[in-house]
Scaffold this motif. Sequence first.
Motif, PDB file in Angstrom:
ATOM      1  N   LEU A  18       0.812  -1.210   0.000  1.00 60.91           N
ATOM      2  CA  LEU A  18       0.000   0.000   0.000  1.00 60.91           C
ATOM      3  C   LEU A  18       0.842   1.256   0.000  1.00 60.91           C
ATOM      4  CD1 LEU A  18      -2.772  -0.946   2.562  1.00 60.91           C
ATOM      5  CD2 LEU A  18      -3.064  -0.584   0.123  1.00 60.91           C
ATOM      6  N   SER A  19       2.102   1.145   0.371  1.00 58.75           N
ATOM      7  CA  SER A  19       2.907   2.345   0.563  1.00 58.75           C
ATOM      8  C   SER A  19       3.498   2.824  -0.740  1.00 58.75           C
ATOM      9  CB  SER A  19       4.040   2.061   1.547  1.00 58.75           C
ATOM     10  OG  SER A  19       4.961   3.110   1.536  1.00 58.75           O
ATOM     11  N   PRO A  20       3.227   4.069  -1.152  1.00 58.01           N
ATOM     12  CA  PRO A  20       3.912   4.628  -2.297  1.00 58.01           C
ATOM     13  C   PRO A  20       5.405   4.689  -2.018  1.00 58.01           C
ATOM     14  CG  PRO A  20       1.998   5.935  -1.736  1.00 58.01           C
ATOM     15  CD  PRO A  20       2.223   4.976  -0.615  1.00 58.01           C
ATOM     16  N   LYS A  21       6.209   4.423  -3.012  1.00 55.68           N
ATOM     17  CA  LYS A  21       7.654   4.436  -2.825  1.00 55.68           C
ATOM     18  C   LYS A  21       8.242   5.740  -3.317  1.00 55.68           C
ATOM     19  CE  LYS A  21       8.498   2.192  -7.279  1.00 55.68           C
ATOM     20  NZ  LYS A  21       9.232   3.279  -7.894  1.00 55.68           N
ATOM     21  N   VAL A  22       9.416   6.034  -2.857  1.00 53.29           N
ATOM     22  CA  VAL A  22      10.140   7.201  -3.330  1.00 53.29           C
ATOM     23  C   VAL A  22      10.786   6.848  -4.657  1.00 53.29           C
ATOM     24  CG1 VAL A  22      11.994   8.798  -2.839  1.00 53.29           C
ATOM     25  CG2 VAL A  22      10.563   7.958  -0.986  1.00 53.29           C
ATOM     26  N   ALA A  23      10.650   7.729  -5.638  1.00 55.41           N
ATOM     27  CA  ALA A  23      11.231   7.471  -6.949  1.00 55.41           C
ATOM     28  C   ALA A  23      12.719   7.182  -6.809  1.00 55.41           C
ATOM     29  CB  ALA A  23      11.009   8.672  -7.870  1.00 55.41           C
ATOM     30  N   GLY A  24      13.179   6.178  -7.552  1.00 57.51           N
ATOM     31  CA  GLY A  24      14.590   5.839  -7.498  1.00 57.51           C
ATOM     32  C   GLY A  24      14.883   4.689  -6.556  1.00 57.51           C
ATOM     33  N   THR A  25      13.893   4.220  -5.806  1.00 62.02           N
ATOM     34  CA  THR A  25      14.080   3.069  -4.932  1.00 62.02           C
ATOM     35  C   THR A  25      13.252   1.927  -5.467  1.00 62.02           C
ATOM     36  OG1 THR A  25      12.226   3.632  -3.492  1.00 62.02           O
ATOM     37  CG2 THR A  25      14.356   4.605  -2.960  1.00 62.02           C
ATOM     38  N   SER A  26      13.561   0.735  -5.013  1.00 65.07           N
ATOM     39  CA  SER A  26      12.850  -0.431  -5.513  1.00 65.07           C
ATOM     40  C   SER A  26      11.985  -1.023  -4.420  1.00 65.07           C
ATOM     41  CB  SER A  26      13.851  -1.491  -6.006  1.00 65.07           C
ATOM     42  OG  SER A  26      14.701  -1.895  -4.953  1.00 65.07           O
ATOM     43  N   THR A  27      10.861  -1.567  -4.805  1.00 66.63           N
ATOM     44  CA  THR A  27       9.995  -2.283  -3.874  1.00 66.63           C
ATOM     45  C   THR A  27       9.645  -3.617  -4.495  1.00 66.63           C
ATOM     46  OG1 THR A  27       8.004  -1.327  -4.833  1.00 66.63           O
ATOM     47  CG2 THR A  27       8.995  -0.167  -2.965  1.00 66.63           C
ATOM     48  N   THR A  28       9.241  -4.542  -3.667  1.00 68.11           N
ATOM     49  CA  THR A  28       8.839  -5.854  -4.138  1.00 68.11           C
ATOM     50  C   THR A  28       7.329  -5.954  -4.055  1.00 68.11           C
ATOM     51  OG1 THR A  28      10.896  -6.825  -3.335  1.00 68.11           O
ATOM     52  CG2 THR A  28       9.087  -8.327  -3.788  1.00 68.11           C
ATOM     53  N   ASP A 478       0.468   8.123 -12.596  1.00 70.12           N
ATOM     54  CA  ASP A 478       1.229   6.888 -12.713  1.00 70.12           C
ATOM     55  C   ASP A 478       2.208   7.022 -13.877  1.00 70.12           C
ATOM     56  OD1 ASP A 478      -0.053   5.533 -10.620  1.00 70.12           O
ATOM     57  OD2 ASP A 478      -1.707   4.947 -11.934  1.00 70.12           O
ATOM     58  N   ASP A 479       3.427   6.567 -13.651  1.00 72.44           N
ATOM     59  CA  ASP A 479       4.458   6.574 -14.692  1.00 72.44           C
ATOM     60  C   ASP A 479       5.104   5.196 -14.700  1.00 72.44           C
ATOM     61  OD1 ASP A 479       6.557   6.946 -16.415  1.00 72.44           O
ATOM     62  OD2 ASP A 479       7.428   8.663 -15.365  1.00 72.44           O
ATOM     63  N   LYS A 480       4.470   4.256 -15.400  1.00 73.28           N
ATOM     64  CA  LYS A 480       4.932   2.869 -15.388  1.00 73.28           C
ATOM     65  C   LYS A 480       6.338   2.741 -15.951  1.00 73.28           C
ATOM     66  CE  LYS A 480       0.270   0.927 -15.705  1.00 73.28           C
ATOM     67  NZ  LYS A 480      -0.658   0.054 -16.498  1.00 73.28           N
ATOM     68  N   GLU A 481       6.674   3.573 -16.922  1.00 71.64           N
ATOM     69  CA  GLU A 481       7.997   3.479 -17.550  1.00 71.64           C
ATOM     70  C   GLU A 481       9.109   3.710 -16.534  1.00 71.64           C
ATOM     71  OE1 GLU A 481      10.559   5.663 -21.104  1.00 71.64           O
ATOM     72  OE2 GLU A 481       8.380   5.837 -21.045  1.00 71.64           O
ATOM     73  N   ASN A 482       8.863   4.621 -15.581  1.00 74.20           N
ATOM     74  CA  ASN A 482       9.868   4.933 -14.570  1.00 74.20           C
ATOM     75  C   ASN A 482       9.545   4.329 -13.206  1.00 74.20           C
ATOM     76  OD1 ASN A 482      11.700   6.767 -16.094  1.00 74.20           O
ATOM     77  ND2 ASN A 482       9.841   8.010 -16.277  1.00 74.20           N
ATOM     78  N   GLY A 483       8.540   3.465 -13.171  1.00 70.14           N
ATOM     79  CA  GLY A 483       8.214   2.790 -11.924  1.00 70.14           C
ATOM     80  C   GLY A 483       7.636   3.709 -10.863  1.00 70.14           C
ATOM     81  N   ILE A 484       6.925   4.751 -11.278  1.00 66.04           N
ATOM     82  CA  ILE A 484       6.363   5.720 -10.337  1.00 66.04           C
ATOM     83  C   ILE A 484       4.849   5.554 -10.297  1.00 66.04           C
ATOM     84  CG2 ILE A 484       6.012   8.181  -9.849  1.00 66.04           C
ATOM     85  CD1 ILE A 484       8.687   8.697 -11.242  1.00 66.04           C
ATOM     86  N   ARG A 485       4.326   5.515  -9.074  1.00 65.18           N
ATOM     87  CA  ARG A 485       2.878   5.427  -8.895  1.00 65.18           C
ATOM     88  C   ARG A 485       2.332   6.744  -8.357  1.00 65.18           C
ATOM     89  NH1 ARG A 485       2.368   0.380  -5.035  1.00 65.18           N
ATOM     90  NH2 ARG A 485       4.121   1.499  -4.112  1.00 65.18           N
ATOM     91  N   LYS A 486       1.071   6.974  -8.642  1.00 67.15           N
ATOM     92  CA  LYS A 486       0.394   8.154  -8.116  1.00 67.15           C
ATOM     93  C   LYS A 486       0.510   8.152  -6.593  1.00 67.15           C
ATOM     94  CE  LYS A 486      -3.483   8.948 -10.103  1.00 67.15           C
ATOM     95  NZ  LYS A 486      -4.918   8.873 -10.495  1.00 67.15           N
ATOM     96  N   GLY A 487       0.960   9.271  -6.032  1.00 69.70           N
ATOM     97  CA  GLY A 487       1.150   9.366  -4.598  1.00 69.70           C
ATOM     98  C   GLY A 487       2.572   9.155  -4.138  1.00 69.70           C
ATOM     99  N   ASP A 488       3.437   8.674  -5.030  1.00 71.72           N
ATOM    100  CA  ASP A 488       4.844   8.501  -4.669  1.00 71.72           C
ATOM    101  C   ASP A 488       5.495   9.848  -4.380  1.00 71.72           C
ATOM    102  OD1 ASP A 488       4.638   5.806  -5.010  1.00 71.72           O
ATOM    103  OD2 ASP A 488       5.842   5.689  -6.842  1.00 71.72           O
ATOM    104  N   VAL A 489       6.420   9.851  -3.468  1.00 67.72           N
ATOM    105  CA  VAL A 489       7.265  11.027  -3.256  1.00 67.72           C
ATOM    106  C   VAL A 489       8.353  11.002  -4.310  1.00 67.72           C
ATOM    107  CG1 VAL A 489       8.846  12.185  -1.675  1.00 67.72           C
ATOM    108  CG2 VAL A 489       6.781  11.108  -0.781  1.00 67.72           C
ATOM    109  N   ILE A 490       8.402  12.011  -5.156  1.00 67.20           N
ATOM    110  CA  ILE A 490       9.383  12.048  -6.246  1.00 67.20           C
ATOM    111  C   ILE A 490      10.436  13.130  -6.024  1.00 67.20           C
ATOM    112  CG2 ILE A 490       7.849  11.044  -7.980  1.00 67.20           C
ATOM    113  CD1 ILE A 490       7.193  13.847  -8.952  1.00 67.20           C
ATOM    114  N   GLY A 491      10.403  13.752  -4.857  1.00 66.88           N
ATOM    115  CA  GLY A 491      11.421  14.739  -4.520  1.00 66.88           C
ATOM    116  C   GLY A 491      11.291  15.149  -3.068  1.00 66.88           C
ATOM    117  N   ARG A 492      12.435  15.375  -2.422  1.00 69.02           N
ATOM    118  CA  ARG A 492      12.454  15.826  -1.036  1.00 69.02           C
ATOM    119  C   ARG A 492      13.465  16.946  -0.890  1.00 69.02           C
ATOM    120  NH1 ARG A 492      10.394  11.750   2.585  1.00 69.02           N
ATOM    121  NH2 ARG A 492      10.065   9.755   1.521  1.00 69.02           N
ATOM    122  N   PHE A 493      13.063  17.980  -0.173  1.00 64.59           N
ATOM    123  CA  PHE A 493      14.009  19.007   0.236  1.00 64.59           C
ATOM    124  C   PHE A 493      13.962  19.105   1.746  1.00 64.59           C
ATOM    125  CE2 PHE A 493      14.739  23.422   1.598  1.00 64.59           C
ATOM    126  CZ  PHE A 493      16.090  23.502   1.306  1.00 64.59           C
TER     127      PHE A 493
END
Length: 588
Positions: A18-28, A478-493
Amino acid sequence: MPFIIHSVMNVLVSGLNLSPKVAGTSTTSKTTISSAPPATIQQQQQQDVSRIQYSKEQEARQSHNNQVFNALFVSVPERNEPVAIRHTIGKRPKDFPSGAILRLGPNGASKSDGFLDGDGLLHCIIIPPTDSNTPLTYSSAYIDTQGRRLEQEKGGGRGKFIGSLGAAPEGFPLLFSVVRNMIRFQVGTKDTCNTALGESGGRLLALMEQAPPSEIEICKDGTIRTVATKTNLDGAIPANDPLTGGTFGAHGKTCPETGERIHVSYGSSSPPFARVDVFEKDWKLKTSVDVSDLSCPVMIHDCAITKNYALVLDFPLTIRPMRMLMNRFPVEYDPDHGARIGLVPRRDGMDRSDIRWFPCKPGVILHTVNAYETNDDKVILHALRSEPKTNGSYITSYTTSFLYEWVLDLKDGTVIREECLNPIELVEFPIMDDRFIGQNVKDCYAIGVKSIGGPLEMYKTPMEGILIDRILKFSLMDDKENGIRKGDVIGRFHFPKGWYGVTEPTIVPKVGGEDGAKGCYMVAIATYVPETPHVPLEEEIAKDNVLTSRVFVVDGDNFDAGAIWEFDLPYHLPYGLHSGFLNWEHLK
């Protein structure tokens, strides 16, 4: 203990994915085949999301520095004379526009009142043209409201308004303050104008939803002027509430295609309890629609718009003045009221009978992100949702909020999906690039919660709150090509250690660029609170300017790269609320 909670949360997340992942990391991913009915599976998923949210909240409550928290609430004096900003790190980007970075928030309330009872103090940072050879400047000034002027006429002291929020959660003190204010000032509450800013055609308003706004001007030299108080915008705001003198929504939306500005306002004195106002540029009222089928007054702090609709949020923060007679605060979370999302058609000749209602799960929405329409007759709403634990906990304690999505089916009139997009990140104050309001945008931003706690000693309410240590960028697609799902954190400052965010971040569009590919900068303001040899005391902060505030400019297109331009302000900013950017051509 934090390790145990974190471990439990990870087990829940990995089991359910259920947890959105941070872009650039992998989940199973893990697929579970179940013979349970779909409704049962959905109910189980909702319960598991609630468990994750609860675990994250408890984790945040275990690491709170209450001395730092209170230091950030100490009021500051206004600084009417603009002061040059000298200390900068990095260079101003060539495509960063000239204008004014603005932050509005309550300031100066007494300790017997609530923080939100404070008068609106506007902080202003002038970014001059690059060829002007003039420095950046900082200034601040109170919004010179009618309430402040009435107090000055009474000579201050006992001639001041009594705030309304310091009474919470009791009703008798509020009833007394309203009666006393009516006797002394002929109005029950003060027009603090301390919440948010609204601009249309270069005219800038300071807003607080339970009062008419004040109009202000920002000068190119940093001077702040209040040019009108309790303006009714040429009759657009009805003076039908004896306690407030009229109400006007704290948050509006500007349509990027038509330039129309839309506000949803609510009142509690008599029906209709809400209305939708549509303004042409320069705050010229085009049309107004009463929302007449609300069963009781509800707090509607924000709204959303699409190309064809304005969204009205009938959620159960109900307002019942009779509660005061039972020594209860009039605003309470009342889930039995239910919740609905209303669609008001945006067209000439629209009528109250045209409003369509979509029932949904009770909760609280204070701030929306955006809404848009799809090609298959659906309306999508993104907003932050919270669910208070008790009727009075909305005021007596902090309630966590998370990023959610609602899918409204226009064909059958139902909400076919209501989903938490990210149950991991506790967030507040969502923002997006206003140039794309009402469209299917790729991302949004929000402040990240570091910790939760209290008590707040500076004011009677709120009794607890948050510390802010980061800004998050969320994917809304959703960005399947880059493995990104809606709700994922794609940047942190992350703010540097010891620095804490004190306001909503500001989106500043880059100069130039093609339509649809215009980038933006994210501007955040943080204040440094030293902890050694001790956290400064209230007297030190108020008199000695011992805290420091810094402005961080981050490229929205390269968010993880960190700040590319920073500058320290000559005086620090305490906690505030909402922000904005006013282009150079709109400065006087």
